[in-house]
Write a protein that holds these residues in place. Structure first.
Motif, PDB file in Angstrom:
ATOM      1  N   TRP A 110      43.013  -8.567  -0.828  1.00 15.81           N
ATOM      2  CA  TRP A 110      42.304  -7.356  -1.241  1.00 15.81           C
ATOM      3  C   TRP A 110      42.318  -7.270  -2.756  1.00 15.81           C
ATOM      4  CZ3 TRP A 110      45.224  -2.438  -2.272  1.00 15.81           C
ATOM      5  CH2 TRP A 110      44.368  -1.409  -2.666  1.00 15.81           C
ATOM      6  N   ASP A 111      41.168  -7.032  -3.353  1.00 11.92           N
ATOM      7  CA  ASP A 111      41.051  -6.832  -4.800  1.00 11.92           C
ATOM      8  C   ASP A 111      41.347  -5.372  -5.079  1.00 11.92           C
ATOM      9  OD1 ASP A 111      40.503  -6.803  -7.472  1.00 11.92           O
ATOM     10  OD2 ASP A 111      38.377  -7.317  -7.277  1.00 11.92           O
TER      11      ASP A 111
ATOM     12  N   THR B 173      34.564 -13.475  -5.066  1.00 10.85           N
ATOM     13  CA  THR B 173      34.665 -12.164  -4.430  1.00 10.85           C
ATOM     14  C   THR B 173      33.525 -11.957  -3.440  1.00 10.85           C
ATOM     15  OG1 THR B 173      33.391 -11.111  -6.177  1.00 10.85           O
ATOM     16  CG2 THR B 173      35.792 -11.156  -6.437  1.00 10.85           C
ATOM     17  N   ILE B 174      33.787 -11.066  -2.478  1.00 11.25           N
ATOM     18  CA  ILE B 174      32.783 -10.704  -1.482  1.00 11.25           C
ATOM     19  C   ILE B 174      33.070  -9.284  -1.016  1.00 11.25           C
ATOM     20  CG2 ILE B 174      34.064 -11.603   0.506  1.00 11.25           C
ATOM     21  CD1 ILE B 174      31.338 -12.615   1.598  1.00 11.25           C
ATOM     22  N   ARG B 175      32.021  -8.529  -0.768  1.00  9.25           N
ATOM     23  CA  ARG B 175      32.165  -7.171  -0.227  1.00  9.25           C
ATOM     24  C   ARG B 175      32.366  -7.282   1.271  1.00  9.25           C
ATOM     25  NH1 ARG B 175      28.035  -3.240   1.333  1.00  9.25           N
ATOM     26  NH2 ARG B 175      29.119  -1.284   1.664  1.00  9.25           N
TER      27      ARG B 175
ATOM     28  N   ALA C   3      39.055  -3.210  -7.478  1.00  7.06           N
ATOM     29  CA  ALA C   3      37.740  -2.753  -7.017  1.00  7.06           C
ATOM     30  C   ALA C   3      37.916  -1.539  -6.109  1.00  7.06           C
ATOM     31  CB  ALA C   3      37.031  -3.876  -6.269  1.00  7.06           C
TER      32      ALA C   3
ATOM     33  N   VAL D 183      38.980 -11.241  -2.367  1.00  8.62           N
ATOM     34  CA  VAL D 183      38.994 -12.371  -3.291  1.00  8.62           C
ATOM     35  C   VAL D 183      39.657 -13.544  -2.578  1.00  8.62           C
ATOM     36  CG1 VAL D 183      39.770 -13.213  -5.534  1.00  8.62           C
ATOM     37  CG2 VAL D 183      39.258 -10.799  -5.230  1.00  8.62           C
TER      38      VAL D 183
ATOM     39  N   SER E 240      35.471  -0.235   3.607  1.00  6.62           N
ATOM     40  CA  SER E 240      34.732  -1.160   2.750  1.00  6.62           C
ATOM     41  C   SER E 240      35.594  -1.476   1.536  1.00  6.62           C
ATOM     42  CB  SER E 240      33.403  -0.543   2.309  1.00  6.62           C
ATOM     43  OG  SER E 240      32.743  -1.415   1.420  1.00  6.62           O
TER      44      SER E 240
ATOM     45  N   PHE F 114      26.782  -8.450   2.874  1.00  6.01           N
ATOM     46  CA  PHE F 114      28.225  -8.287   2.875  1.00  6.01           C
ATOM     47  C   PHE F 114      28.821  -9.043   4.056  1.00  6.01           C
ATOM     48  CE2 PHE F 114      26.295  -4.669   5.029  1.00  6.01           C
ATOM     49  CZ  PHE F 114      26.954  -4.669   6.256  1.00  6.01           C
TER      50      PHE F 114
ATOM     51  N   THR G 277      36.576  -4.995  -1.509  1.00  6.28           N
ATOM     52  CA  THR G 277      36.233  -6.296  -2.072  1.00  6.28           C
ATOM     53  C   THR G 277      37.382  -7.251  -1.807  1.00  6.28           C
ATOM     54  OG1 THR G 277      34.915  -5.261  -3.802  1.00  6.28           O
ATOM     55  CG2 THR G 277      35.596  -7.527  -4.171  1.00  6.28           C
TER      56      THR G 277
END
Length: 137
Positions: free
Chosen positions: A49-50, A77-79, A53, A71, A67, A106, A69
């Motif tokens: 988990w980022d 990164t990806i949502r 963000a 890593v 929801s 996403f 972001t």
């Protein structure tokens, strides 16, 4: 052919069939880039988990929407959108195994498995400290 040869061949064929079926069910962890390249296909994404963000979760308004972001190990990164309650130890986890599909915008996550820091790390420090104390006596 003798009966023993026929039985042996049947056993070998059955063993090969079982091995092939196990190989098809095994999966590997994907990166963000491979998950994006496999658009619409079910993948296991290993990430973290980022925390810098924004995290969108409101347990009162919509407890089945999370929801955040993610890593991966290559810093991509990806949502991620998860339509279930947030796992209890989400913020403490070192790594996450996200199972789902990338849908173009996403990562649509079906399940999250948290990998938390080992409880034995602290126990190991205590054991090392007590070992040092007994060796100095």
């Amino acid at each position: 052919m003798k009966k023993i040869h026929i039985i042996g061949l049947v056993f070998i064929a059955a063993s090969i069939a079982v091995l092939i079926s196990f190989l098809q069910t095994t999966s590997t962890y994907d990166t963000v880039d491979t998950a994006i390249s496999k658009k619409g296909k079910f993948v296991h994404l290993m990430a973290r988990w980022d925390s810098t963000a924004p995290l969108q979760y409101d347990a009162i308004r919509d407890p089945n929407f999370l929801s955040f972001t993610a890593v991966d190990s290559l810093s991509k990164t990806i949502r991620v959108v998860y339509h279930n309650p947030k796992p209890e130890n989400f913020e403490m986890s070192e790594r996450l195994v996200l199972k789902g599909k990338f849908n173009g915008e996403f990562f649509d996550c079906e399940s999250i498995q948290t990998k938390c820091p080992s409880k034995y790390k602290e126990d190991q420090k205590v054991m090392e400290k007590s070992a040092q104390q007994t060796s100095s006596l």
